[in-house]
Scaffold this active site. Structure first.
Site, PDB file in Angstrom:
ATOM      1  N   LEU A 118       0.871  -1.168   0.000  1.00 57.88           N
ATOM      2  CA  LEU A 118       0.000   0.000   0.000  1.00 57.88           C
ATOM      3  C   LEU A 118       0.907   1.216   0.000  1.00 57.88           C
ATOM      4  CD1 LEU A 118      -2.718  -0.925   2.677  1.00 57.88           C
ATOM      5  CD2 LEU A 118      -3.037  -0.791   0.203  1.00 57.88           C
ATOM      6  N   ASP A 119       0.562   2.228  -0.765  1.00 58.33           N
ATOM      7  CA  ASP A 119       1.354   3.452  -0.779  1.00 58.33           C
ATOM      8  C   ASP A 119       1.451   4.044   0.616  1.00 58.33           C
ATOM      9  OD1 ASP A 119       1.821   3.331  -3.469  1.00 58.33           O
ATOM     10  OD2 ASP A 119       0.117   4.600  -3.999  1.00 58.33           O
ATOM     11  N   ALA A 120       2.469   4.855   0.834  1.00 58.56           N
ATOM     12  CA  ALA A 120       2.658   5.479   2.145  1.00 58.56           C
ATOM     13  C   ALA A 120       1.439   6.305   2.556  1.00 58.56           C
ATOM     14  CB  ALA A 120       3.909   6.350   2.138  1.00 58.56           C
ATOM     15  N   GLU A 163      -0.968  -0.188  -4.301  1.00 62.59           N
ATOM     16  CA  GLU A 163      -1.972   0.861  -4.438  1.00 62.59           C
ATOM     17  C   GLU A 163      -1.503   2.074  -3.655  1.00 62.59           C
ATOM     18  OE1 GLU A 163      -4.196   3.598  -4.986  1.00 62.59           O
ATOM     19  OE2 GLU A 163      -4.510   1.868  -6.224  1.00 62.59           O
TER      20      GLU A 163
END
Length: 264
Positions: free
Chosen positions: A113-115, A264
């Site tokens: 998952l994106d930051a 994502e």
């Protein structure tokens, strides 16, 4: 004349393995076998003397995969924003190590998952399952809730499910629905099976509604539920079974090392 000793039968009795896995007592498992509720490597077992190799054979009870290797750990994390999906970040940003410190096993994340995206992330030491679930062609279903700029219309929701053209090709949501719209912002729920990079953000930006907050609420059969941000919990026996069943049934035939990615 000395007789050759009779070789010991190979494998472990099925009822002993399943009792050790916590399915039921040996007596109850034997009843399951008689009733034809147990399969080994896809074939129904009806003989009580069946022996298996717990390390290599795959067992299902009533169609649900059973975890035989008790050394495998499956953990759900509600990843907070500001944390990168890696075990060690070269740039010194907050990473996932803080969430694995309480586990004796070396756990790794399934996909990313994106930051700036929060929500459901799986941590496990089951490398084979992690590789399958994160493989681009596997297409596990994921559900996101996005807070976006502007008032989203029914026409926009229809456009997301009909599909749009992005710079890397056509994409459409499996499902889309408007949850709320007020004070210049909207909440949109998107269901996707694509593993393309930042796909939710790019889709919503393409229809004129940039994302301001994004959370993944569901990954395959797993639901985030009420797990607070930054907290972990082990998957339940039912959740483990559902996840293993999904991975075994739908594993891509062209699975090759090094291909796994999901972000994502």
């Amino acid at each position: 004349m000395n007789q050759e000793p009779t070789p010991a039968p190979e494998g472990v009795r099925l009822q002993k393995v399943l009792a050790a896995a916590g399915v039921a007592s040996r007596r109850v498992v034997e009843q399951y076998i008689v009733e034809g509720r147990i399969s080994v490597n896809g074939s129904v077992v009806t003989e009580l003397g069946r022996r298996i190799d717990p390390e290599n054979d795959q067992v299902q009870v009533d169609g649900t995969a059973i975890q035989l290797d008790v050394s495998k750990r499956y953990v759900m994390l509600n990843k907070p924003t500001g944390v990168v999906s890696t075990m060690r970040d070269e740039n010194g940003r907050p990473d996932l190590r803080r969430f694995t410190a309480d586990w004796d096993e070396r756990l790794y994340n399934v996909g990313r998952l994106d930051a700036d995206t929060s929500g459901l992330l799986i941590l496990t030491n089951d490398g084979e399952l992690a590789h399958v679930l994160a493989h681009p062609s596997f297409g596990v279903t994921k559900v996101y809730i996005a807070k976006v700029e502007g008032a989203v219309t029914a026409q926009t929701i229809a456009q997301l499910t009909k599909g749009i053209e992005l710079e890397d090709g056509f994409i459409q949501a499996d499902k889309a629905r408007l949850l709320d719209s007020s004070r210049g912002a909207s909440l949109v729920e998107l269901t996707l099976h694509s593993g393309r990079n930042r796909i939710v953000r790019r889709m919503l930006a393409a229809v004129g509604h940039p994302v301001t907050e994004l959370v993944r609420r569901q990954f395959g059969p797993l639901h985030l539920g009420t797990l607070p941000a930054g907290k972990t919990r082990e998957l339940t026996k039912i959740e483990r079974g559902a996840l293993l069943t999904l991975a075994r049934h739908d594993a891509p035939a062209d699975l090759t090392p090094g291909d796994a990615q999901e972000n994502e």
